[in-house]
Design an enzyme around this catalytic site. Structure first.
Site, PDB file in Angstrom:
ATOM      1  CB  CYS A  24      -0.893   2.511   4.275  1.00  0.00           C
ATOM      2  SG  CYS A  24      -1.613   1.607   3.161  1.00  0.00           S
ATOM      3  CG  ASP A  25       3.127   1.339   4.315  1.00  0.00           C
ATOM      4  OD1 ASP A  25       2.788   1.351   5.192  1.00  0.00           O
ATOM      5  OD2 ASP A  25       3.269   0.061   4.164  1.00  0.00           O
ATOM      6  CB  CYS A  42      -1.077   0.018   1.241  1.00  0.00           C
ATOM      7  SG  CYS A  42      -1.907   1.886   0.914  1.00  0.00           S
TER       8      CYS A  42
END
Ligand code: NDP
Length: 314
Positions: free
Chosen positions: A143-144, A140
């Protein structure tokens, strides 16, 4: 002998959607029973730092966030069981009772159900991939990706997800390698047009990953050109696996309407499925956003939809 019990609300799944639905239904006095499955907490338990869930200015680890949600649900009376639902028998009638079966042979009767079983991102199936999850291997970029500012990273895949991840990472990373196993991209033409404008992108067609390299964190990948079988090493600090997702809907197939990819179809702007007493929330019905916060949002919606359904039908 099968044991039987009757419930207002059974929630299947324990990610942000399941626990958010549990918090809302518990506070509404519906005594929800949550089947948390084998890996309670869902996908976030394999993440390290979550920095985009509102309310945590310094971030919070995925496991901690999920444990907090579980405690919050239990504090209002939700019962969380570490069992898996392995079979369902859903009723089409509005005031009917659904039957669920657990992996330890219990039969559970439910007036209404929230399905929050999530989706799994597909893995490459490498041992080294498993070892570096959360330490440089991610699925992701939203997300990261923030953790890889000015770093060199790679994305695996050639579909819309891979291109979205690539476009997003290219805006903050120094170089993005896109590793595509075939000679063409499967992504939409519109997405491909956006790709050709990126200057810090290097596309490797016909390339697959043999091994992810590093000590504690990812330091590189050994790749192979599957046409001429030549192997080489790319130095990278992060790798994003974007080869598709599988919604966890196998046990509902044939009983509930699914789309071509296997996601549960919900009525627009709600969590209603084609079965009046069954609601769906989180990634199991969302192939697009797939975020903890959107899962929590639809978990809340499912709880409110279910509460209204029970008031009108039971
Ligand atoms: P897709 O199934 O569309 O693409 C998967 C990609 O991963 C393909 O390029 C495939 O290669 C590759 N792949 C699969 N397995 C491996 C492997 N083991 N090693 C290397 N590469 C592999 O999945 P997506 O998640 O990209 O998309 C799913 C659906 O969601 C699609 O319908 C897509 O259009 C949609 N979507 C739409 C978005 C949007 O509109 N903004 C955003 C994201 C998804 P190969 O072609 O060789 O099989």
């Amino acid at each position: 002998m099968l044991k039987e019990s009757v419930h207002n609300c059974v929630i299947i799944g324990s990610g942000p959607a399941g626990y958010s639905a549990a918090i809302y239904t518990a506070r509404a006095g519906l005594n929800p029973l949550v089947y948390a499955g084998k890996n309670p907490g869902g996908q976030l338990t394999t993440t390290t730092l979550v920095e985009n869930y509102p309310g945590y200015p310094n971030g919070i680890t995925g496991p901690e966030l999920m444990e907090n949600m579980k405690k919050q649900a239990e504090s209002f009376g939700a019962i969380v069981k570490r069992q898996t639902i392995v079979k369902v028998s859903l009723v089409k009638e509005k005031n009917g009772i659904n039957k669920l079966y657990t992996d330890n042979n219990e039969k559970v009767l439910a007036k209404a159900i929230i399905i929050a079983t999530g989706a799994l991102s597909k893995d490459l199936g490498l041992e080294s991939e498993e070892r570096f999850k959360g330490y440089g291997v991610s699925s992701c970029a939203i997300c990261d990706g923030f953790l890889y500012k000015d770093k060199v990273v790679a994305v695996v895949g050639g579909g819309d997800t891979a291109l979205e991840e690539t476009i997003s990472l290219s805006q903050r990373c120094k170089i993005v390698y896109l590793l595509v196993r075939s000679g063409e991209l499967r992504a939409s033409k519109a997405m491909q047009c956006r790709l050709w404008k990126i200057s810090n992108l290097k596309i490797y067609f016909y390339h697959e990953i043999k091994e992810i390299l590093g000590e504690r964190f990812v330091e590189g990948v050994r790749i192979i050109n599957n046409k001429n079988k030549k192997e080489s090493i790319l130095s990278i600090e992060g790798i994003f696996i974007a080869i598709g997702h599988i919604p966890n809907t196998a046990i509902f197939r044939g009983q509930i309407n699914l789309d071509q990819m296997g996601y549960i179809i919900t009525k627009k702007g709600s969590t209603h499925t084609n079965i009046p007493s069954v609601f769906a929330a989180g990634d199991v019905q969302d192939a697009v956003y797939r975020q903890a916060i959107t899962s929590s949002g639809t978990g809340c919606m499912a709880a409110l939809d279910l509460e209204r359904y029970l008031m009108e039908n039971h």
